[in-house]
Design a protein around this motif. Sequence first.
Motif, PDB file in Angstrom:
ATOM      1  N   GLY A 143       0.818  -1.219   0.000  1.00  0.00           N
ATOM      2  CA  GLY A 143       0.000   0.000   0.000  1.00  0.00           C
ATOM      3  C   GLY A 143       0.845   1.261   0.000  1.00  0.00           C
ATOM      4  O   GLY A 143       0.584   2.194  -0.758  1.00  0.00           O
ATOM      5  N   GLU A 144       1.877   1.263   0.827  1.00  0.00           N
ATOM      6  CA  GLU A 144       2.784   2.414   0.880  1.00  0.00           C
ATOM      7  C   GLU A 144       3.493   2.597  -0.460  1.00  0.00           C
ATOM      8  O   GLU A 144       3.637   3.718  -0.953  1.00  0.00           O
ATOM      9  N   PHE A 145       3.930   1.480  -1.032  1.00  0.00           N
ATOM     10  CA  PHE A 145       4.616   1.533  -2.324  1.00  0.00           C
ATOM     11  C   PHE A 145       3.686   2.066  -3.405  1.00  0.00           C
ATOM     12  O   PHE A 145       4.074   2.918  -4.213  1.00  0.00           O
ATOM     13  N   ILE A 158       4.403   0.862 -14.658  1.00  0.00           N
ATOM     14  CA  ILE A 158       5.519   0.137 -14.056  1.00  0.00           C
ATOM     15  C   ILE A 158       5.280  -1.341 -14.333  1.00  0.00           C
ATOM     16  O   ILE A 158       4.194  -1.734 -14.749  1.00  0.00           O
ATOM     17  N   SER A 159       6.279  -2.166 -14.100  1.00  0.00           N
ATOM     18  CA  SER A 159       6.101  -3.593 -14.382  1.00  0.00           C
ATOM     19  C   SER A 159       5.229  -4.238 -13.311  1.00  0.00           C
ATOM     20  O   SER A 159       5.314  -3.896 -12.131  1.00  0.00           O
ATOM     21  N   ALA A 160       4.410  -5.162 -13.741  1.00  0.00           N
ATOM     22  CA  ALA A 160       3.571  -5.907 -12.801  1.00  0.00           C
ATOM     23  C   ALA A 160       4.457  -6.688 -11.837  1.00  0.00           C
ATOM     24  O   ALA A 160       4.112  -6.837 -10.657  1.00  0.00           O
ATOM     25  N   GLU A 161       5.598  -7.153 -12.320  1.00  0.00           N
ATOM     26  CA  GLU A 161       6.504  -7.918 -11.474  1.00  0.00           C
ATOM     27  C   GLU A 161       6.961  -7.099 -10.275  1.00  0.00           C
ATOM     28  O   GLU A 161       7.140  -7.633  -9.186  1.00  0.00           O
ATOM     29  N   THR A 162       7.138  -5.799 -10.462  1.00  0.00           N
ATOM     30  CA  THR A 162       7.524  -4.924  -9.356  1.00  0.00           C
ATOM     31  C   THR A 162       6.474  -4.975  -8.257  1.00  0.00           C
ATOM     32  O   THR A 162       6.804  -5.078  -7.071  1.00  0.00           O
ATOM     33  N   LEU A 163       5.202  -4.912  -8.643  1.00  0.00           N
ATOM     34  CA  LEU A 163       4.129  -4.985  -7.650  1.00  0.00           C
ATOM     35  C   LEU A 163       4.017  -6.381  -7.055  1.00  0.00           C
ATOM     36  O   LEU A 163       3.718  -6.520  -5.867  1.00  0.00           O
ATOM     37  N   TYR A 164       4.256  -7.411  -7.859  1.00  0.00           N
ATOM     38  CA  TYR A 164       4.209  -8.778  -7.339  1.00  0.00           C
ATOM     39  C   TYR A 164       5.270  -8.973  -6.254  1.00  0.00           C
ATOM     40  O   TYR A 164       5.024  -9.634  -5.253  1.00  0.00           O
ATOM     41  N   VAL A 165       6.445  -8.407  -6.463  1.00  0.00           N
ATOM     42  CA  VAL A 165       7.507  -8.493  -5.458  1.00  0.00           C
ATOM     43  C   VAL A 165       7.072  -7.755  -4.192  1.00  0.00           C
ATOM     44  O   VAL A 165       7.205  -8.272  -3.083  1.00  0.00           O
ATOM     45  N   GLN A 166       6.523  -6.553  -4.356  1.00  0.00           N
ATOM     46  CA  GLN A 166       6.065  -5.776  -3.203  1.00  0.00           C
ATOM     47  C   GLN A 166       4.982  -6.516  -2.424  1.00  0.00           C
ATOM     48  O   GLN A 166       4.913  -6.422  -1.208  1.00  0.00           O
ATOM     49  N   ALA A 167       4.129  -7.239  -3.144  1.00  0.00           N
ATOM     50  CA  ALA A 167       3.026  -7.969  -2.506  1.00  0.00           C
ATOM     51  C   ALA A 167       3.474  -9.316  -1.955  1.00  0.00           C
ATOM     52  O   ALA A 167       2.705  -9.990  -1.280  1.00  0.00           O
ATOM     53  N   GLY A 168       4.705  -9.723  -2.245  1.00  0.00           N
ATOM     54  CA  GLY A 168       5.196 -10.998  -1.765  1.00  0.00           C
ATOM     55  C   GLY A 168       4.757 -12.174  -2.626  1.00  0.00           C
ATOM     56  O   GLY A 168       4.920 -13.320  -2.235  1.00  0.00           O
ATOM     57  N   ILE A 169       4.210 -11.897  -3.790  1.00  0.00           N
ATOM     58  CA  ILE A 169       3.774 -12.958  -4.699  1.00  0.00           C
ATOM     59  C   ILE A 169       4.969 -13.526  -5.455  1.00  0.00           C
ATOM     60  O   ILE A 169       5.010 -14.704  -5.767  1.00  0.00           O
ATOM     61  N   ASP A 195       9.320 -13.626  -5.709  1.00  0.00           N
ATOM     62  CA  ASP A 195      10.597 -13.340  -5.063  1.00  0.00           C
ATOM     63  C   ASP A 195      11.379 -12.355  -5.904  1.00  0.00           C
ATOM     64  O   ASP A 195      11.313 -12.376  -7.132  1.00  0.00           O
ATOM     65  N   GLU A 196      12.151 -11.523  -5.255  1.00  0.00           N
ATOM     66  CA  GLU A 196      12.976 -10.521  -5.941  1.00  0.00           C
ATOM     67  C   GLU A 196      13.867 -11.166  -7.000  1.00  0.00           C
ATOM     68  O   GLU A 196      13.989 -10.669  -8.101  1.00  0.00           O
ATOM     69  N   ARG A 197      14.449 -12.308  -6.679  1.00  0.00           N
ATOM     70  CA  ARG A 197      15.379 -12.953  -7.618  1.00  0.00           C
ATOM     71  C   ARG A 197      14.668 -13.478  -8.863  1.00  0.00           C
ATOM     72  O   ARG A 197      15.276 -13.665  -9.894  1.00  0.00           O
ATOM     73  N   ASP A 198      13.367 -13.738  -8.751  1.00  0.00           N
ATOM     74  CA  ASP A 198      12.608 -14.224  -9.898  1.00  0.00           C
ATOM     75  C   ASP A 198      12.137 -13.084 -10.798  1.00  0.00           C
ATOM     76  O   ASP A 198      11.722 -13.309 -11.921  1.00  0.00           O
ATOM     77  N   ARG A 199      12.188 -11.874 -10.291  1.00  0.00           N
ATOM     78  CA  ARG A 199      11.640 -10.725 -11.000  1.00  0.00           C
ATOM     79  C   ARG A 199      12.346 -10.469 -12.327  1.00  0.00           C
ATOM     80  O   ARG A 199      11.699 -10.256 -13.345  1.00  0.00           O
ATOM     81  N   ASP A 200      13.663 -10.490 -12.318  1.00  0.00           N
ATOM     82  CA  ASP A 200      14.404 -10.209 -13.546  1.00  0.00           C
ATOM     83  C   ASP A 200      14.065 -11.213 -14.634  1.00  0.00           C
ATOM     84  O   ASP A 200      13.842 -10.841 -15.785  1.00  0.00           O
ATOM     85  N   GLU A 201      14.003 -12.485 -14.260  1.00  0.00           N
ATOM     86  CA  GLU A 201      13.662 -13.510 -15.242  1.00  0.00           C
ATOM     87  C   GLU A 201      12.254 -13.277 -15.788  1.00  0.00           C
ATOM     88  O   GLU A 201      12.023 -13.358 -16.992  1.00  0.00           O
ATOM     89  N   ALA A 202      11.319 -12.964 -14.910  1.00  0.00           N
ATOM     90  CA  ALA A 202       9.936 -12.731 -15.345  1.00  0.00           C
ATOM     91  C   ALA A 202       9.849 -11.531 -16.277  1.00  0.00           C
ATOM     92  O   ALA A 202       9.101 -11.549 -17.256  1.00  0.00           O
ATOM     93  N   GLU A 203      10.615 -10.484 -15.983  1.00  0.00           N
ATOM     94  CA  GLU A 203      10.592  -9.297 -16.839  1.00  0.00           C
ATOM     95  C   GLU A 203      11.174  -9.592 -18.217  1.00  0.00           C
ATOM     96  O   GLU A 203      10.628  -9.151 -19.221  1.00  0.00           O
TER      97      GLU A 203
END
Length: 131
Positions: free
Chosen positions: A10-12, A62-73, A75-83
């Motif tokens: 929410g803050e993000f 912004i990328s959906a992956e960024t929000l998925y990481v913020q929401a805990g859906i 992992d940060e390390r998976d974000r780059d691959e997903a993008e």
Amino acid sequence: MASLNVGNLGEFLREQRRSAQLSLRQLADAAGVSNPYLSQIERGLRKPSADILQQLAKALRISAETLYVQAGILDERDRDEAEVRSVILADPSINERQKQVLLQIYESFRKENGLAPDHEDGDDEAGTSSS
């Protein structure tokens, strides 16, 4: 799957909305959600689905992956691959076969470097199973 960290999300979201110079109502309209629902997400009272996060990301550009990481859906390390996968799949200048080949090459490099999980059974989370 990690539990949702709704407060930080929410803050993000509020931070992203303000930096995009959008009112709560403008973002709600652009994302196709109600103003009260978005307000509850920003205050950490609601847990939005991945679909809602995707709509919000699109509206915020912004990328959906960024929000998925913020929401805990995700992992940060998976974000780059997903993008990378998202960019490849969205590229209109290459055909579907070329996209599949490119994703296979990318995956093989990641495995070679010890970065990719083994999912040889055809379970591909990007929906890129070979035909």
